[in-house]
Design a protein around this motif. Structure first.
Motif, short mmCIF file in Angstrom:
data_model
loop_
_atom_site.label_atom_id
_atom_site.label_comp_id
_atom_site.label_asym_id
_atom_site.label_seq_id
_atom_site.Cartn_x
_atom_site.Cartn_y
_atom_site.Cartn_z
N UNK A 115 0.84 -1.21 0.00
CA UNK A 115 0.00 0.00 0.00
C UNK A 115 0.87 1.25 0.00
N UNK A 116 1.94 1.23 0.77
CA UNK A 116 2.83 2.39 0.84
C UNK A 116 3.48 2.67 -0.50
N UNK A 117 3.86 1.61 -1.22
CA UNK A 117 4.43 1.78 -2.56
C UNK A 117 3.43 2.50 -3.48
N UNK A 118 2.17 2.06 -3.42
CA UNK A 118 1.14 2.65 -4.28
C UNK A 118 0.86 4.09 -3.87
N UNK A 119 0.84 4.37 -2.57
CA UNK A 119 0.45 5.69 -2.07
C UNK A 119 1.39 6.80 -2.52
N UNK A 120 2.57 6.47 -2.93
CA UNK A 120 3.51 7.51 -3.36
C UNK A 120 3.10 8.17 -4.67
N UNK A 121 2.08 7.61 -5.32
CA UNK A 121 1.60 8.23 -6.55
C UNK A 121 0.33 9.03 -6.36
N UNK A 151 2.31 -2.67 -10.29
CA UNK A 151 2.47 -4.09 -10.59
C UNK A 151 3.06 -4.84 -9.41
N UNK A 152 4.03 -4.20 -8.75
CA UNK A 152 4.63 -4.82 -7.57
C UNK A 152 3.62 -5.03 -6.47
N UNK A 153 2.68 -4.08 -6.33
CA UNK A 153 1.64 -4.20 -5.31
C UNK A 153 0.73 -5.40 -5.60
N UNK A 154 0.42 -5.64 -6.87
CA UNK A 154 -0.39 -6.80 -7.24
C UNK A 154 0.28 -8.09 -6.78
N UNK A 185 -6.86 -1.36 -8.06
CA UNK A 185 -5.46 -1.34 -8.48
C UNK A 185 -5.35 -1.52 -10.00
N UNK A 186 -6.10 -2.47 -10.54
CA UNK A 186 -6.09 -2.70 -11.98
C UNK A 186 -6.64 -1.49 -12.74
N UNK A 187 -7.61 -0.81 -12.15
CA UNK A 187 -8.18 0.36 -12.79
C UNK A 187 -7.20 1.52 -12.83
N UNK A 188 -6.32 1.61 -11.84
CA UNK A 188 -5.34 2.70 -11.78
C UNK A 188 -4.16 2.48 -12.70
N UNK A 189 -3.90 1.24 -13.07
CA UNK A 189 -2.70 0.93 -13.85
C UNK A 189 -2.62 1.62 -15.22
N UNK A 190 -3.66 1.54 -16.05
CA UNK A 190 -3.52 2.11 -17.40
C UNK A 190 -3.33 3.62 -17.41
N UNK A 191 -3.99 4.32 -16.51
CA UNK A 191 -3.97 5.79 -16.53
C UNK A 191 -2.95 6.39 -15.57
#
Length: 303
Positions: A184-190, A201-204, A243-249
Motif C-alpha cells: 500500500x505504501x508503494x502505491x500511495x507515493x503516486x 504491478x509490484x503491489x499486485x 489497483x487494476x483500474x489505476x494501472x492504465x492511466x
C-alpha cells in the motif's frame, strides 16, 4: 471544519478502526478467547476482556499519534501539495498537533502497560517505528514501505501479547501485514503526481503473496482455512479491481482510490485471519468494523 474537527482529521479516525482490527486479530491468534470462561460456562464477564480493551485503547493512541506526527513532519510539504490539510490551512497548528500526537503516543504505551511489560515494550516499539517513518523513513524508496509495514506488524503482535507466550510462538504472523502495508505504501507515493506502473504491478504481486501466505497457515493445527476462505474472497474483491483500474492511466485520483481500498480492506484481511484462528463468528465480528470505518471515511480522509 471546526478546530476540534481539524485535530480529529489529523488522527485519521477511519484508519484507527483498521488498527483495532489488527488488535482483535492478534488477540484471536494468541488463543486468549479459548481460555475465557464464557466458552466453558456460557457466562459473560466484562473483566475477562480487560486485556483486549486496554490493547484497543493502546492502538487508538499509537495509530492516532503516529498519523498526527505524519502531518507535523509534512507541514511544509503539505503547504505546497496538500494545502487543504488541517495544518497548512491554518485550522490546526504544528504546536497543537505535536502536543496531541505526544499525548496519544504516551497514552498508547501506558494503556498497553496495563496488560503486561511485554505489551508496553511492543507499544513503545510501534511508537518509535511510527516516528522514524514520519521523520525520515517515508522518504526512502525501499526501507520506507518496510518501516511502515513494521508499525502494523508490531500492532498485530501487540494484540497477541494478551498471551505473552503466543508472541514467541506466532511472531512470524507479523510478516503478513508488513508485506501488505509495504504494498500500500508503494502505491500511495503516486497520490499526488500519479502512480508508478512498476509500483502498481509490484503491489499486485505482494497482494497475491499475502493471500497465499494466509492460505498456507492451513499447515497450523490452530488455523482452520475453511473459515478463512469467504473472507479472503471478499478481500481480493476489494483490493484488486481499484489497483487494476489505476494501472492504465496512473491518475492520482484513481491511485488514491486504490490506496483507500487497500487501507479499508485491512479489516477484511484481519477478519480472514481471525476467522481461521477463532471461528467464523469472531471473523464476522472483526468484519463488522468495515462498515464503521467506511462510514467514518465519508467525513474524514483516509490518505
Amino acid at each position: 471544519m471546526t478546530r476540534i474537527g481539524a485535530y480529529l482529521r489529523l488522527m485519521r479516525p477511519a484508519n484507527i478502526v483498521t488498527a483495532i482490527a489488527d488488535i482483535m486479530m492478534g488477540y484471536a491468534a494468541s488463543g486468549a478467547l479459548l481460555s475465557l470462561a464464557i466458552w466453558e460456562s456460557g457466562t459473560f464477564s466484562v473483566s475477562e476482556f480487560s486485556p483486549l480493551f486496554w490493547l484497543i485503547l493502546s492502538t487508538i493512541g499509537l495509530y492516532g499519534g503516529g498519523v498526527v506526527f505524519n502531518d507535523v513532519f509534512d507541514a511544509d510539504l503539505d503547504r505546497v501539495e496538500r494545502p487543504e490539510r488541517p495544518i497548512p490551512s491554518g485550522r490546526a497548528t504544528v504546536g497543537g498537533a505535536s502536543l496531541l500526537g505526544g499525548v496519544l503516543l504516551a497514552g498508547g504505551i501506558v494503556a498497553a502497560w496495563q496488560v503486561s511489560l511485554l505489551s508496553a515494550l511492543l507499544a513503545l516499539a510501534v511508537a518509535v517505528c511510527a516516528l522514524v517513518y514520519d521523520w525520515k523513513g517515508k522518504h526512502h524508496p525501499v526501507l520506507g514501505p518496510i518501516n511502515m509495514g513494521s508499525c502494523r506488524g508490531g500492532n498485530l503482535l501487540l494484540g497477541m501479547s494478551a498471551v505473552p507466550a503466543a508472541v514467541e510462538q506466532f511472531w512470524y504472523l507479523a510478516l503478513i501485514p508488513i508485506v501488505y502495508i509495504a504494498a500500500i505504501t508503494m502505491v500511495s507515493r503516486g497520490e499526488v503526481h500519479g502512480g508508478n506502473i512498476q509500483a502498481l504491478k509490484g503491489a499486485v504481486l505482494l497482494y497475491a503473496l499475502v493471500i497465499l501466505a494466509i492460505i498456507s497457515l492451513a499447515l497450523l493445527p490452530q488455523f482452520n482455512v475453511l473459515y478463512s476462505i469467504p473472507f479472503l474472497l471478499l478481500f481480493g474483491y476489494l483490493i484488486f479491481p481499484p489497483l487494476f483500474k489505476a494501472m492504465p492511466t496512473k491518475e492520482p485520483r484513481l491511485v488514491i482510490k486504490a490506496v483507500k481500498a487497500g487501507v479499508l480492506a485491512l479489516i477484511v484481511m484481519n477478519a480472514s485471519l481471525a476467522a481461521g484462528f477463532a471461528g467464523w463468528e469472531y471473523g464476522l465480528l472483526v468484519l463488522l468494523l468495515l462498515p464503521v470505518s467506511v462510514y467514518i471515511a465519508r467525513s474524514f480522509a483516509v490518505t
